[in-house]
Design a protein around this motif. Sequence first.
Motif, PDB file in Angstrom:
ATOM      1  N   ALA A  66       6.529  -0.767   7.527  1.00 13.52           N
ATOM      2  CA  ALA A  66       6.281   0.280   8.702  1.00 13.52           C
ATOM      3  C   ALA A  66       5.753   1.339   7.546  1.00 13.52           C
ATOM      4  O   ALA A  66       6.104   1.803   6.885  1.00 13.52           O
ATOM      5  CB  ALA A  66       7.609   0.496   9.177  1.00 13.52           C
ATOM      6  N   GLY A  67       4.984   2.203   8.349  1.00 13.16           N
ATOM      7  CA  GLY A  67       4.563   3.721   7.936  1.00 13.16           C
ATOM      8  C   GLY A  67       4.650   4.757   8.781  1.00 13.16           C
ATOM      9  O   GLY A  67       5.609   4.981   9.540  1.00 13.16           O
ATOM     10  N   TRP A  68       3.865   5.846   8.336  1.00 14.72           N
ATOM     11  CA  TRP A  68       3.881   7.081   9.189  1.00 14.72           C
ATOM     12  C   TRP A  68       2.553   7.656   9.580  1.00 14.72           C
ATOM     13  O   TRP A  68       1.469   7.364   9.185  1.00 14.72           O
ATOM     14  CB  TRP A  68       4.196   8.058   7.836  1.00 14.72           C
ATOM     15  CG  TRP A  68       5.696   7.745   7.233  1.00 14.72           C
ATOM     16  CD1 TRP A  68       6.005   6.716   6.255  1.00 14.72           C
ATOM     17  CD2 TRP A  68       6.981   8.586   7.636  1.00 14.72           C
ATOM     18  NE1 TRP A  68       7.278   6.712   5.978  1.00 14.72           N
ATOM     19  CE2 TRP A  68       7.695   8.150   6.649  1.00 14.72           C
ATOM     20  CE3 TRP A  68       7.279   9.749   8.055  1.00 14.72           C
ATOM     21  CZ2 TRP A  68       9.143   8.471   6.419  1.00 14.72           C
ATOM     22  CZ3 TRP A  68       8.819  10.072   8.251  1.00 14.72           C
ATOM     23  CH2 TRP A  68       9.379   9.577   7.532  1.00 14.72           C
ATOM     24  N   LEU A  69       2.585   8.439  10.704  1.00 11.01           N
ATOM     25  CA  LEU A  69       1.275   9.043  11.293  1.00 11.01           C
ATOM     26  C   LEU A  69       1.603  10.378  11.581  1.00 11.01           C
ATOM     27  O   LEU A  69       2.728  10.784  11.790  1.00 11.01           O
ATOM     28  CB  LEU A  69       1.056   8.150  12.503  1.00 11.01           C
ATOM     29  CG  LEU A  69       0.450   6.978  12.633  1.00 11.01           C
ATOM     30  CD1 LEU A  69      -0.028   6.491  14.161  1.00 11.01           C
ATOM     31  CD2 LEU A  69      -0.766   6.982  11.778  1.00 11.01           C
ATOM     32  N   GLY A  74       2.718  16.928  12.077  1.00  9.00           N
ATOM     33  CA  GLY A  74       3.328  16.597  10.699  1.00  9.00           C
ATOM     34  C   GLY A  74       3.620  14.914  10.794  1.00  9.00           C
ATOM     35  O   GLY A  74       3.340  14.499  11.725  1.00  9.00           O
ATOM     36  N   PRO A  75       4.137  14.401   9.682  1.00  9.48           N
ATOM     37  CA  PRO A  75       4.539  13.021   9.603  1.00  9.48           C
ATOM     38  C   PRO A  75       5.603  12.373  10.555  1.00  9.48           C
ATOM     39  O   PRO A  75       6.522  13.304  10.379  1.00  9.48           O
ATOM     40  CB  PRO A  75       4.857  12.614   8.132  1.00  9.48           C
ATOM     41  CG  PRO A  75       5.200  14.048   7.497  1.00  9.48           C
ATOM     42  CD  PRO A  75       4.545  14.896   8.446  1.00  9.48           C
ATOM     43  N   VAL A  76       5.294  11.594  11.256  1.00  9.55           N
ATOM     44  CA  VAL A  76       6.214  10.851  12.135  1.00  9.55           C
ATOM     45  C   VAL A  76       6.623   9.409  11.731  1.00  9.55           C
ATOM     46  O   VAL A  76       5.600   8.739  11.617  1.00  9.55           O
ATOM     47  CB  VAL A  76       6.025  10.771  13.524  1.00  9.55           C
ATOM     48  CG1 VAL A  76       7.225  10.198  14.441  1.00  9.55           C
ATOM     49  CG2 VAL A  76       5.882  12.316  14.081  1.00  9.55           C
ATOM     50  N   GLU A  77       7.886   8.846  11.466  1.00  6.35           N
ATOM     51  CA  GLU A  77       8.079   7.520  10.948  1.00  6.35           C
ATOM     52  C   GLU A  77       7.850   6.775  12.192  1.00  6.35           C
ATOM     53  O   GLU A  77       8.128   6.795  13.329  1.00  6.35           O
ATOM     54  CB  GLU A  77       9.670   7.661  10.622  1.00  6.35           C
ATOM     55  CG  GLU A  77      10.085   6.202   9.977  1.00  6.35           C
ATOM     56  CD  GLU A  77      11.542   6.187   9.477  1.00  6.35           C
ATOM     57  OE1 GLU A  77      11.549   6.276   8.443  1.00  6.35           O
ATOM     58  OE2 GLU A  77      12.325   6.226  10.439  1.00  6.35           O
ATOM     59  N   GLN A  78       7.142   5.655  11.993  1.00  5.99           N
ATOM     60  CA  GLN A  78       6.681   4.689  12.894  1.00  5.99           C
ATOM     61  C   GLN A  78       7.497   3.162  12.790  1.00  5.99           C
ATOM     62  O   GLN A  78       8.128   3.011  11.868  1.00  5.99           O
ATOM     63  CB  GLN A  78       5.221   4.109  12.794  1.00  5.99           C
ATOM     64  CG  GLN A  78       4.304   5.528  13.072  1.00  5.99           C
ATOM     65  CD  GLN A  78       4.331   6.245  14.197  1.00  5.99           C
ATOM     66  OE1 GLN A  78       4.458   5.434  15.274  1.00  5.99           O
ATOM     67  NE2 GLN A  78       4.490   7.575  14.268  1.00  5.99           N
ATOM     68  N   CYS A  79       7.834   2.556  13.948  1.00  5.13           N
ATOM     69  CA  CYS A  79       8.487   1.298  13.605  1.00  5.13           C
ATOM     70  C   CYS A  79       7.566   0.346  13.461  1.00  5.13           C
ATOM     71  O   CYS A  79       6.320   0.441  13.168  1.00  5.13           O
ATOM     72  CB  CYS A  79       9.223   1.075  14.856  1.00  5.13           C
ATOM     73  SG  CYS A  79       7.741   0.447  16.427  1.00  5.13           S
ATOM     74  N   LEU A 137       0.752  -0.132  14.570  1.00 11.04           N
ATOM     75  CA  LEU A 137      -0.157  -0.998  13.960  1.00 11.04           C
ATOM     76  C   LEU A 137      -0.977  -0.326  12.924  1.00 11.04           C
ATOM     77  O   LEU A 137      -1.345  -0.610  12.108  1.00 11.04           O
ATOM     78  CB  LEU A 137      -0.993  -1.645  15.050  1.00 11.04           C
ATOM     79  CG  LEU A 137      -2.022  -2.615  14.800  1.00 11.04           C
ATOM     80  CD1 LEU A 137      -1.196  -3.907  13.874  1.00 11.04           C
ATOM     81  CD2 LEU A 137      -2.830  -3.143  15.932  1.00 11.04           C
ATOM     82  N   ALA A 138      -1.275   0.945  13.405  1.00  4.23           N
ATOM     83  CA  ALA A 138      -2.139   1.891  12.854  1.00  4.23           C
ATOM     84  C   ALA A 138      -1.514   2.351  11.300  1.00  4.23           C
ATOM     85  O   ALA A 138      -2.200   2.556  10.442  1.00  4.23           O
ATOM     86  CB  ALA A 138      -2.668   3.096  13.687  1.00  4.23           C
ATOM     87  N   ALA A 139      -0.350   2.436  11.725  1.00  2.06           N
ATOM     88  CA  ALA A 139       0.423   3.052  10.319  1.00  2.06           C
ATOM     89  C   ALA A 139       0.871   1.972   9.370  1.00  2.06           C
ATOM     90  O   ALA A 139       1.143   2.477   8.157  1.00  2.06           O
ATOM     91  CB  ALA A 139       1.622   3.786  10.998  1.00  2.06           C
ATOM     92  N   CYS A 140       1.177   0.857   9.831  1.00  2.00           N
ATOM     93  CA  CYS A 140       1.698  -0.255   9.014  1.00  2.00           C
ATOM     94  C   CYS A 140       0.780  -0.736   7.792  1.00  2.00           C
ATOM     95  O   CYS A 140      -0.619  -0.349   7.773  1.00  2.00           O
ATOM     96  CB  CYS A 140       2.253  -1.530   9.884  1.00  2.00           C
ATOM     97  SG  CYS A 140       0.608  -2.672  10.255  1.00  2.00           S
ATOM     98  N   ARG A 141       1.459  -1.159   6.765  1.00  2.00           N
ATOM     99  CA  ARG A 141       0.735  -1.763   5.629  1.00  2.00           C
ATOM    100  C   ARG A 141       0.976  -3.376   5.635  1.00  2.00           C
ATOM    101  O   ARG A 141       2.028  -3.623   5.677  1.00  2.00           O
ATOM    102  CB  ARG A 141       1.525  -1.171   4.337  1.00  2.00           C
ATOM    103  CG  ARG A 141       0.603  -1.624   2.852  1.00  2.00           C
ATOM    104  CD  ARG A 141       1.133  -0.754   1.815  1.00  2.00           C
ATOM    105  NE  ARG A 141       0.714  -1.155   0.570  1.00  2.00           N
ATOM    106  CZ  ARG A 141       1.233  -2.172  -0.149  1.00  2.00           C
ATOM    107  NH1 ARG A 141       2.423  -2.803  -0.052  1.00  2.00           N
ATOM    108  NH2 ARG A 141       0.712  -2.359  -1.274  1.00  2.00           N
ATOM    109  N   LEU A 142      -0.069  -4.031   5.196  1.00  4.67           N
ATOM    110  CA  LEU A 142       0.343  -5.282   5.051  1.00  4.67           C
ATOM    111  C   LEU A 142      -0.366  -6.044   3.884  1.00  4.67           C
ATOM    112  O   LEU A 142      -1.179  -5.397   3.075  1.00  4.67           O
ATOM    113  CB  LEU A 142      -1.041  -5.975   6.112  1.00  4.67           C
ATOM    114  CG  LEU A 142      -0.918  -5.756   7.570  1.00  4.67           C
ATOM    115  CD1 LEU A 142      -2.015  -6.573   8.371  1.00  4.67           C
ATOM    116  CD2 LEU A 142       0.552  -6.385   8.118  1.00  4.67           C
TER     117      LEU A 142
END
Length: 293
Positions: A66-69, A74-79, A137-142
């Motif tokens: 999971a990442g941040w957007l 400012g940054p918001v933690e994403q699921c 999806l936009a924030a995640c790292r694969l």
Amino acid sequence: MAEDKPLTKQQKKTVEASALIRQDPPKGNDLAFTHSILCQVGLPRSKPEGREFMRRSGDAWLVVQAGWLDEGNGPVEQCLPYGPMPRLAMAWVSSFALRNKTREIKIGSSANEFLKILGMEPQGARHKTLRTQMHALAACRLQLGFRGRTYNGQPVEQFDAWLRNEDSGQQSLWPGLLVLSEGYYRGLLESAVPLDNRALSALKGSALALDIYAWLAHRLHRIEGRPVLLYWANLRDQFAQEYKGKDPDKDFKKSFLPALKDVLAVYPAAKVQQVKGGILLYSSPPPIPYKIP
């Protein structure tokens, strides 16, 4: 003799899609694509615990973090992305990118338009799910791995967050542009798997069915010679490592078989047989012929 139960709305859609696919060969607009690795190891199907998810299937493996957007303040933690929505969205984005030979994808001007593209009713709950899953999806790292090669990165290189329009009260607008990363786009160019959009639309209510369909589309036409026997334990390792109860294979089988039935309805060329202990996969034509009109 008991009367047959009436078909559910989803079952009716599957029957209608099956008849259409059997009757009419796929044309240009029916063509969709997804990454070959995602046909073997899918995203989480239900909301996972924690901020990292891993799945393995034979030589292929996937790790999602999971990442941040930045959502405007400012940054918001994403699921972590999960469920049918990110699968459908990535198929649409990948298809647009390959069809137009570009990493830059123009998104619909509103959430309603994007939902219609995905074949979904524009409802309030859908908007919320779409916003949550697209941001995730936009924030995640694969990390995708297969036989010695590892891809590290993010599918989406640039994405303007879906901001709430608090002042006007109007439906929040989508960003005008989403940019795929160079690495992910190159992977699509090298090994994208063609799918039938009509099948994706019929299966859109089940992440498991979408995963089975993509897997069979990638796997069956590669089989040479004798059929391949897969036991329930092997299938659970690939599709449902989250089943860990007293009898995980039995629990998984109860979910897998109805989903497989729906998949075979919209992939009529697939030759799959249930046998004692598992299923047999036979060499079959892909859902999209090598040449289409």
